[in-house]
Design a protein around this motif. Structure first.
Motif, PDB file in Angstrom:
ATOM      1  N   TYR A   1       0.799  -1.221   0.000  1.00 31.11           N
ATOM      2  CA  TYR A   1       0.000   0.000   0.000  1.00 31.11           C
ATOM      3  C   TYR A   1       0.836   1.278   0.000  1.00 31.11           C
ATOM      4  O   TYR A   1       0.333   2.331  -0.374  1.00 31.11           O
ATOM      5  N   ASP A   2       2.088   1.218   0.399  1.00 31.50           N
ATOM      6  CA  ASP A   2       2.933   2.410   0.294  1.00 31.50           C
ATOM      7  C   ASP A   2       3.109   2.819  -1.168  1.00 31.50           C
ATOM      8  O   ASP A   2       3.076   4.003  -1.501  1.00 31.50           O
ATOM      9  N   VAL A   3       3.286   1.825  -2.028  1.00 29.56           N
ATOM     10  CA  VAL A   3       3.426   2.099  -3.462  1.00 29.56           C
ATOM     11  C   VAL A   3       2.114   2.625  -4.029  1.00 29.56           C
ATOM     12  O   VAL A   3       2.088   3.617  -4.774  1.00 29.56           O
ATOM     13  N   VAL A   4       1.014   1.976  -3.686  1.00 32.11           N
ATOM     14  CA  VAL A   4      -0.294   2.377  -4.206  1.00 32.11           C
ATOM     15  C   VAL A   4      -0.640   3.797  -3.772  1.00 32.11           C
ATOM     16  O   VAL A   4      -1.102   4.620  -4.578  1.00 32.11           O
ATOM     17  N   LEU A   5      -0.410   4.104  -2.525  1.00 29.09           N
ATOM     18  CA  LEU A   5      -0.764   5.415  -1.993  1.00 29.09           C
ATOM     19  C   LEU A   5       0.056   6.515  -2.659  1.00 29.09           C
ATOM     20  O   LEU A   5      -0.488   7.571  -3.019  1.00 29.09           O
ATOM     21  N   LEU A   6       1.351   6.281  -2.845  1.00 28.93           N
ATOM     22  CA  LEU A   6       2.177   7.292  -3.501  1.00 28.93           C
ATOM     23  C   LEU A   6       1.758   7.485  -4.952  1.00 28.93           C
ATOM     24  O   LEU A   6       1.680   8.622  -5.441  1.00 28.93           O
ATOM     25  N   MET A   7       1.446   6.401  -5.652  1.00 28.46           N
ATOM     26  CA  MET A   7       1.019   6.512  -7.041  1.00 28.46           C
ATOM     27  C   MET A   7      -0.291   7.285  -7.156  1.00 28.46           C
ATOM     28  O   MET A   7      -0.454   8.137  -8.036  1.00 28.46           O
ATOM     29  N   GLN A   8      -1.222   7.033  -6.254  1.00 28.13           N
ATOM     30  CA  GLN A   8      -2.495   7.745  -6.315  1.00 28.13           C
ATOM     31  C   GLN A   8      -2.336   9.211  -5.950  1.00 28.13           C
ATOM     32  O   GLN A   8      -3.010  10.081  -6.531  1.00 28.13           O
ATOM     33  N   MET A   9      -1.453   9.519  -5.026  1.00 31.64           N
ATOM     34  CA  MET A   9      -1.156  10.923  -4.725  1.00 31.64           C
ATOM     35  C   MET A   9      -0.563  11.615  -5.949  1.00 31.64           C
ATOM     36  O   MET A   9      -0.880  12.771  -6.246  1.00 31.64           O
ATOM     37  N   PHE A  10       0.283  10.911  -6.660  1.00 30.63           N
ATOM     38  CA  PHE A  10       0.878  11.460  -7.871  1.00 30.63           C
ATOM     39  C   PHE A  10      -0.194  11.724  -8.923  1.00 30.63           C
ATOM     40  O   PHE A  10      -0.194  12.775  -9.578  1.00 30.63           O
ATOM     41  N   TYR A  11      -1.141  10.799  -9.082  1.00 34.51           N
ATOM     42  CA  TYR A  11      -2.213  10.983 -10.055  1.00 34.51           C
ATOM     43  C   TYR A  11      -3.107  12.163  -9.687  1.00 34.51           C
ATOM     44  O   TYR A  11      -3.559  12.914 -10.553  1.00 34.51           O
ATOM     45  N   VAL A  12      -3.384  12.328  -8.402  1.00 37.94           N
ATOM     46  CA  VAL A  12      -4.194  13.461  -7.952  1.00 37.94           C
ATOM     47  C   VAL A  12      -3.496  14.778  -8.281  1.00 37.94           C
ATOM     48  O   VAL A  12      -4.113  15.721  -8.792  1.00 37.94           O
ATOM     49  N   ALA A  13      -2.195  14.839  -7.995  1.00 37.09           N
ATOM     50  CA  ALA A  13      -1.442  16.067  -8.277  1.00 37.09           C
ATOM     51  C   ALA A  13      -1.423  16.362  -9.773  1.00 37.09           C
ATOM     52  O   ALA A  13      -1.586  17.521 -10.192  1.00 37.09           O
ATOM     53  N   ILE A  14      -1.253  15.333 -10.596  1.00 31.85           N
ATOM     54  CA  ILE A  14      -1.247  15.527 -12.050  1.00 31.85           C
ATOM     55  C   ILE A  14      -2.615  16.014 -12.532  1.00 31.85           C
ATOM     56  O   ILE A  14      -2.713  16.905 -13.392  1.00 31.85           O
ATOM     57  N   SER A  15      -3.702  15.457 -11.991  1.00 32.29           N
ATOM     58  CA  SER A  15      -5.051  15.872 -12.395  1.00 32.29           C
ATOM     59  C   SER A  15      -5.319  17.326 -12.025  1.00 32.29           C
ATOM     60  O   SER A  15      -5.886  18.087 -12.828  1.00 32.29           O
ATOM     61  N   LEU A  16      -4.927  17.729 -10.832  1.00 33.93           N
ATOM     62  CA  LEU A  16      -5.115  19.112 -10.411  1.00 33.93           C
ATOM     63  C   LEU A  16      -4.305  20.063 -11.284  1.00 33.93           C
ATOM     64  O   LEU A  16      -4.797  21.121 -11.701  1.00 33.93           O
ATOM     65  N   PHE A  17      -3.073  19.679 -11.576  1.00 34.04           N
ATOM     66  CA  PHE A  17      -2.242  20.503 -12.450  1.00 34.04           C
ATOM     67  C   PHE A  17      -2.848  20.578 -13.854  1.00 34.04           C
ATOM     68  O   PHE A  17      -2.799  21.628 -14.511  1.00 34.04           O
ATOM     69  N   GLY A  18      -3.426  19.480 -14.315  1.00 40.10           N
ATOM     70  CA  GLY A  18      -4.045  19.460 -15.642  1.00 40.10           C
ATOM     71  C   GLY A  18      -5.208  20.415 -15.750  1.00 40.10           C
ATOM     72  O   GLY A  18      -5.382  21.103 -16.772  1.00 40.10           O
ATOM     73  N   ASN A  19      -6.036  20.490 -14.708  1.00 35.22           N
ATOM     74  CA  ASN A  19      -7.167  21.422 -14.727  1.00 35.22           C
ATOM     75  C   ASN A  19      -6.688  22.870 -14.811  1.00 35.22           C
ATOM     76  O   ASN A  19      -7.266  23.693 -15.536  1.00 35.22           O
ATOM     77  N   LEU A  20      -5.639  23.184 -14.069  1.00 36.21           N
ATOM     78  CA  LEU A  20      -5.077  24.536 -14.137  1.00 36.21           C
ATOM     79  C   LEU A  20      -4.500  24.809 -15.518  1.00 36.21           C
ATOM     80  O   LEU A  20      -4.707  25.895 -16.087  1.00 36.21           O
TER      81      LEU A  20
END
Length: 347
Positions: free
Chosen positions: A311-330
């Motif tokens: 879950y450490d890997v999964v959690l970091l990957m999902q945090m990365f995806y969230v950050a990319i999505s937020l940056f994409g909207n901007l």
């Protein structure tokens, strides 16, 4: 523009914190106790060197040591979250969270999460950037041509072809292409990213990887053609029917200038959202294609980590995806202002 960008970045940080808290709480509910597992493994390895009457007390001590190391020596979930982020101290007063560069440890791979994610991320970016460039290089000119020559035989043929490609699932297209290009024609290898046992370097390594990635790239490009071509065509047809285009033609402007300087500029506005979102999606990888062709990418790593409860890997990957999505909207909002002067993002 600067004021708007700073305000949006502030909103993004708030959303990122809220989503990270929610995801951490969800994974904290999973019935998995790393401290207990590690303490049990250590006790098993040292069982023969410890008197039986001291086993329980020794286990309690090493279990507590591991809990302190992982920051789970408290039942307070909020404190655990703050320790994970790096805003709350561990039992000894030290800080060891995300803000301090501790991005987690993969217990499946026995490596830091950064090292586990690095190669799959680079592979995913490399594969998807190539597929995206190829797809856009085909779909945009093809969509524009079909819109300009609406109703022609070429347009009708492209519409039938894109409907078929859009309707078929990715795994079925992958199987079909493997059967044709690997089993029947023998042009490409069916899986992998390099020749087994090879130790190529330089240009030879590059062309060997390109050879193995050729078929996955063809499949990814083919799967992208249907939806994007039809989207560009529909946007261009709508743009060509605008009054400003009729006025430009009435003024005697060349057809090429009307299409590419006037119509395409107006058609580009709704396409921006799709293209930018599509481009940012390269970081997530393609689960189906990576699994079908045994590619070491982010999508495949996500599924492997979930199955192994890493879950450490999964959690970091999902945090990365969230950050990319937020940056994409901007990024989409800023590009709107650049593409269409009528759009203002100052507020």
């Amino acid at each position: 523009m600067a004021k708007y960008t700073l305000k949006r970045i502030g909103y993004m940080l708030v959303v990122l914190v809220l989503l990270s808290f929610i995801m951490f709480m969800i994974y904290s509910l999973v019935p998995a106790n790393r401290a207990y597992q590690d303490a049990k493994a250590q006790l098993t390895a040292m069982k023969n060197s410890i008197p039986k009457e001291q086993l329980n007390s020794y286990f309690d001590q090493i279990y507590l040591d591991y809990q302190r190391q992982y920051g789970t020596d408290t039942d307070n979930k909020v404190v655990r979250y703050l320790r994970w982020v790096g805003l709350a101290p561990l039992y000894d007063g030290s800080y060891n969270g995300l803000l301090q560069g501790n991005l987690g440890f993969s217990y499946e791979k026995k490596l830091p999460v950064v090292e586990v994610v690095r190669d799959p991320l680079l592979n995913t970016i490399k594969i998807n950037i190539l597929a995206t460039v190829f797809a856009l290089g085909i779909t945009i000119p093809l969509g524009i041509h079909c819109a300009v020559k609406r109703g022609s035989k070429l347009d009708q043929g492209v519409q039938v072809f894109t409907i078929i490609g859009y309707s078929l699932p990715t795994f079925l297209i992958s199987i079909l292409f493997i059967w044709i290009f690997c089993s029947k024609l023998g042009w490409f290898p069916p899986s992998g990213m390099q020749t087994p046992g090879s130790s190529f370097t330089g240009a030879k390594k590059f062309f060997d990887e390109l050879y193995y990635l050729a078929l996955p790239l063809i499949v990814m490009t083919f799967c992208s053609l249907g939806g994007m071509t039809r989207y560009v065509r529909a946007s261009m047809i709508e743009a060509l029917s605008m009054d400003c285009i009729k006025t430009a033609r009435a003024k005697g402007l060349r057809e090429r200038a009307v299409i590419y300087s006037h119509a395409w500029r107006n058609a580009l506005i709704p396409i921006v959202t799709l293209v930018v979102g599509w481009f940012l999606g390269i970081f997530a990888g393609s689960l189906v294609i990576e699994d079908m062709f045994a590619l070491n990418g982010m999508g495949r790593l996500m599924i492997q980590s979930l199955r192994a409860a890493d879950y450490d890997v999964v959690l970091l990957m999902q945090m990365f995806y969230v950050a990319i999505s937020l940056f994409g909207n901007l990024l989409i909002d800023i590009i709107y202002g650049l593409v269409d002067p009528r759009v203002r993002v100052n507020n």
